[in-house]
Write an enzyme that holds these catalytic residues in place. Structure first.
Site, PDB file in Angstrom:
ATOM      1  N   TYR A   1       0.842  -1.203   0.000  1.00 30.02           N
ATOM      2  CA  TYR A   1       0.000   0.000   0.000  1.00 30.02           C
ATOM      3  C   TYR A   1       0.873   1.247   0.000  1.00 30.02           C
ATOM      4  CZ  TYR A   1       1.076   0.427   4.975  1.00 30.02           C
ATOM      5  OH  TYR A   1       1.739   0.556   6.181  1.00 30.02           O
ATOM      6  N   CYS A   2       0.340   2.314  -0.594  1.00 30.21           N
ATOM      7  CA  CYS A   2       0.999   3.622  -0.571  1.00 30.21           C
ATOM      8  C   CYS A   2      -0.099   4.673  -0.657  1.00 30.21           C
ATOM      9  CB  CYS A   2       2.019   3.752  -1.700  1.00 30.21           C
ATOM     10  SG  CYS A   2       1.292   3.651  -3.342  1.00 30.21           S
ATOM     11  N   THR A   3       0.271   5.927  -0.787  1.00 31.62           N
ATOM     12  CA  THR A   3      -0.705   7.016  -0.690  1.00 31.62           C
ATOM     13  C   THR A   3      -1.887   6.861  -1.648  1.00 31.62           C
ATOM     14  OG1 THR A   3       1.211   8.399  -0.230  1.00 31.62           O
ATOM     15  CG2 THR A   3      -0.900   9.535  -0.550  1.00 31.62           C
TER      16      THR A   3
ATOM     17  N   GLY B   1      -1.540   4.807  -4.633  1.00 26.61           N
ATOM     18  CA  GLY B   1      -1.420   3.557  -5.376  1.00 26.61           C
ATOM     19  C   GLY B   1      -0.295   3.485  -6.383  1.00 26.61           C
TER      20      GLY B   1
ATOM     21  N   ILE C   1      -4.083   4.173   0.050  1.00 21.88           N
ATOM     22  CA  ILE C   1      -4.610   4.543   1.368  1.00 21.88           C
ATOM     23  C   ILE C   1      -5.755   5.546   1.220  1.00 21.88           C
ATOM     24  CG2 ILE C   1      -4.025   5.617   3.588  1.00 21.88           C
ATOM     25  CD1 ILE C   1      -1.025   4.861   2.820  1.00 21.88           C
TER      26      ILE C   1
END
Ligand SMILES: [Zn+2]
Ligand SMILES: [Zn+2]
Length: 302
Positions: free
Chosen positions: A184-186, A188, A213
């Site tokens: 996961y990251c901010t 995508g 996220i």
């Protein structure tokens, strides 16, 4: 003042002439009075821009006209109109600086060899069925996870995306190779690359959260598997999904609870100090020290 909005987005699709797309995007943003940061590479586009709502809507409509960009998921948030000091539109070798452009295969529909996309609800279903076996793997720079992350997530020791390849290849995470991994990251974009990098290196079951996220937080706020605040790459710096967001960050100075980042007072240094309200009264809290090695970004957009 008219309503101000900020959008965050990325799209993977072959771009034959990035320099031409840079010119087009710059002209488009200038004509609409938008500010922000946009990167264009042979693999697509990654940007965050802000401005008046009507102008941003026009920008979205125009950008979707480019072949392969019609599928882009634009994530909207409230702005004040001062999120970005200027407009920056640049061509880069990579959308995300992993120094591994050969790891991903990009077609008109996006990255073709990345992890399986899970919608936010599917993330929870995976955890409901597979339980503690599921490993959340943070695809951001380690400092971002200081104020918010998925519960029990693995946070790799990376200062910038440049560090990811050596971190993955270090052997530290080899015991996870047979486990279901949710990257996961901010928004995508970093996981599109990271999940492909991991699959290419023997991790067998790698997922990524569709919309990152941001979309997960919109859906489940602070009642799901996410914990804390979200670091974002504009003047706002921090975003909460609800008033119930827990504070997991610890002040650099006193260890007290905080989610507030501040720029190091040395303009040459890109360190972000995590400081509580009380220690923020003391200018010494923002002085540059020898321990300031956590580079803020290598040009991440979101
Ligand atoms: Zn403090
Ligand atoms: Zn510093």
């Amino acid at each position: 003042m008219t309503l101000q909005k900020v959008i965050l987005y990325y799209g993977f699709a072959p771009v034959a002439d990035p320099a031409a797309v840079v010119l087009w995007q710059r002209t488009l943003c200038d004509s609409l009075g938008l500010k922000g940061r946009i990167l264009v590479s042979p693999h697509g586009i990654n940007g965050t821009v802000g401005g008046e709502m009507e102008a941003v809507k026009k920008y979205v409509r125009a950008t979707k006209q480019y072949p392969g960009f019609g599928k882009i998921d634009f994530k909207w948030s409230e702005g004040q109109g001062d999120e970005f000091p200027r407009l920056s539109v640049k061509a880069r070798k990579e959308l995300v600086a992993f120094t591994t452009p050969d790891d991903v295969i990009v077609g008109i529909d996006g990255v073709e060899n990345g992890g399986i996309h899970l919608k936010p609800a599917q993330v929870n279903e995976l955890v409901a069925t597979r339980g503690d076996d599921v490993v959340f793997f943070d695809g951001r720079n380690a400092f971002e996870a200081r104020i918010g992350k998925f519960k029990n997530a693995v946070v790799p020791d990376v200062r910038t995306s440049h560090d990811f390849i050596s971190e993955i290849e270090s052997g530290k995470y080899d015991h996870l190779k047979d486990k279901p991994i949710v990257t996961y990251c901010t928004g995508g974009v970093r996981c599109e690359i990271l999940s492909a990098v991991m699959l290419n290196r023997g991790f067998s079951e790698v997922y990524q959260i569709e919309g990152g996220i941001v979309r997960y937080g919109e859906k489940f706020k602070d009642a799901g598997l996410w914990e804390g605040s979200l670091y974002i790459f504009d003047k706002r710096m921090v975003m909460n999904f609800s008033h119930d967001a827990v504070t997991i960050g610890e002040c650099d100075e006193c260890g007290g609870a905080t989610s507030s980042f501040y720029n190091c007072h040395n303009p040459e240094c890109r360190h972000l100090a995590l400081v509580c309200d009380s220690c923020a009264q003391n200018p010494q809290s923002f002085a540059c020290t020898g321990s300031h090695d956590s580079v803020r970004t290598s040009g991440e957009v979101g």
